[in-house]
Design a protein around this motif. Structure first.
Motif, PDB file in Angstrom:
ATOM      1  N   VAL A 175       0.690  -1.271  -0.067  1.00 19.17           N
ATOM      2  CA  VAL A 175      -0.220  -0.414  -0.380  1.00 19.17           C
ATOM      3  C   VAL A 175       1.134   0.958   0.064  1.00 19.17           C
ATOM      4  CG1 VAL A 175      -1.593   1.207   1.258  1.00 19.17           C
ATOM      5  CG2 VAL A 175      -1.714  -1.334   1.214  1.00 19.17           C
ATOM      6  N   GLU A 233       0.375   0.423  -4.123  1.00 14.81           N
ATOM      7  CA  GLU A 233      -0.789   0.944  -4.915  1.00 14.81           C
ATOM      8  C   GLU A 233      -1.247   2.009  -3.821  1.00 14.81           C
ATOM      9  OE1 GLU A 233      -2.484  -2.685  -6.594  1.00 14.81           O
ATOM     10  OE2 GLU A 233      -1.636  -3.752  -4.777  1.00 14.81           O
ATOM     11  N   ALA A 234      -2.303   2.105  -3.976  1.00 14.26           N
ATOM     12  CA  ALA A 234      -2.915   3.327  -3.641  1.00 14.26           C
ATOM     13  C   ALA A 234      -3.823   2.195  -2.764  1.00 14.26           C
ATOM     14  CB  ALA A 234      -4.451   3.902  -4.888  1.00 14.26           C
ATOM     15  N   PRO A 235      -4.154   2.941  -1.883  1.00 15.40           N
ATOM     16  CA  PRO A 235      -5.728   1.869  -0.892  1.00 15.40           C
ATOM     17  C   PRO A 235      -6.632   1.235  -1.289  1.00 15.40           C
ATOM     18  CG  PRO A 235      -5.137   4.061   0.449  1.00 15.40           C
ATOM     19  CD  PRO A 235      -3.945   3.795  -1.340  1.00 15.40           C
ATOM     20  N   LYS A 236      -7.104   2.089  -2.490  1.00 14.71           N
ATOM     21  CA  LYS A 236      -9.003   1.130  -2.910  1.00 14.71           C
ATOM     22  C   LYS A 236      -8.420   0.608  -3.584  1.00 14.71           C
ATOM     23  CE  LYS A 236     -12.082   5.174  -2.663  1.00 14.71           C
ATOM     24  NZ  LYS A 236     -13.240   4.937  -3.682  1.00 14.71           N
ATOM     25  N   GLN A 237      -6.969   0.245  -4.354  1.00 18.94           N
ATOM     26  CA  GLN A 237      -6.553  -0.666  -5.206  1.00 18.94           C
ATOM     27  C   GLN A 237      -6.525  -1.813  -4.816  1.00 18.94           C
ATOM     28  OE1 GLN A 237      -3.545   1.513  -7.982  1.00 18.94           O
ATOM     29  NE2 GLN A 237      -5.268   1.330  -9.197  1.00 18.94           N
ATOM     30  N   LEU A 265      -7.407  -2.962  -1.500  1.00 18.70           N
ATOM     31  CA  LEU A 265      -8.378  -3.234  -0.873  1.00 18.70           C
ATOM     32  C   LEU A 265      -9.030  -4.209  -1.807  1.00 18.70           C
ATOM     33  CD1 LEU A 265      -9.801  -3.814   1.495  1.00 18.70           C
ATOM     34  CD2 LEU A 265     -11.428  -1.722   0.599  1.00 18.70           C
ATOM     35  N   GLY A 266      -9.000  -3.863  -3.357  1.00 16.97           N
ATOM     36  CA  GLY A 266      -9.051  -4.912  -4.577  1.00 16.97           C
ATOM     37  C   GLY A 266      -8.840  -6.124  -5.200  1.00 16.97           C
ATOM     38  N   GLN A 293      -9.431  -8.315  -1.450  1.00 18.85           N
ATOM     39  CA  GLN A 293     -10.652  -8.643  -1.649  1.00 18.85           C
ATOM     40  C   GLN A 293     -10.250 -10.432  -3.134  1.00 18.85           C
ATOM     41  OE1 GLN A 293     -13.745  -8.217  -0.400  1.00 18.85           O
ATOM     42  NE2 GLN A 293     -14.437  -9.953  -1.632  1.00 18.85           N
TER      43      GLN A 293
END
Length: 136
Positions: free
Chosen positions: A86, A95-99, A101-102, A105
């Protein structure tokens, strides 16, 4: 988790010319584009004779990352075991936090699918039959 001593290696997979900038970026955990921009800017802003000499010395002295991995036998890492990095600052690799997290997942979904297949096999009569044959 054990910490490994990091080595400065030329990253021949991500490099454009010899992988020296890519190796430096990997060693310090920086974005590759940032190292290339700093190298180009320093070349244009007055370190013209010094920087190419350092690059050539790095090209000659530093070992290729793929060769070092092959020597150590660590080139294959399953996609599930690769850590998600991250990015907290713009110059850091990751990576950006949203990426991130994806991707996490997706990894958990993949693990869940594998676990479901294992559970289906273990609870099937085919598994029981194989167990009986192995006992003989």
């Amino acid at each position: 988790m054990t910490k490994f001593k990091k080595e400065l290696l030329r990253d021949d997979r991500n490099g454009k010319i010899a992988g020296v900038c890519a190796g430096i970026a990997d060693y310090f955990g920086w974005e590759l584009w940032l190292v290339r921009v700093v190298a180009l800017a320093s070349l244009l802003l007055g370190f013209g004779g010094f920087l190419p000499v350092l690059y050539i010395v790095g090209w000659i002295v530093l070992e290729k990352k793929s060769v070092a991995e092959a020597r150590k036998g660590t080139s294959f890492v399953p996609s599930i075991e690769k850590p998600v990095e991250v990015k907290t600052r713009i110059w850091q690799r990751g990576e950006a936090p949203k990426q991130a997290l994806g991707h996490i997942q997706q990894q958990f979904d993949s693990i869940e699918q594998r676990l479901r297949k294992i559970e289906t096999y273990v609870t099937s009569s085919k598994y029981q039959l194989h167990r009986e044959f192995n006992r003989l």
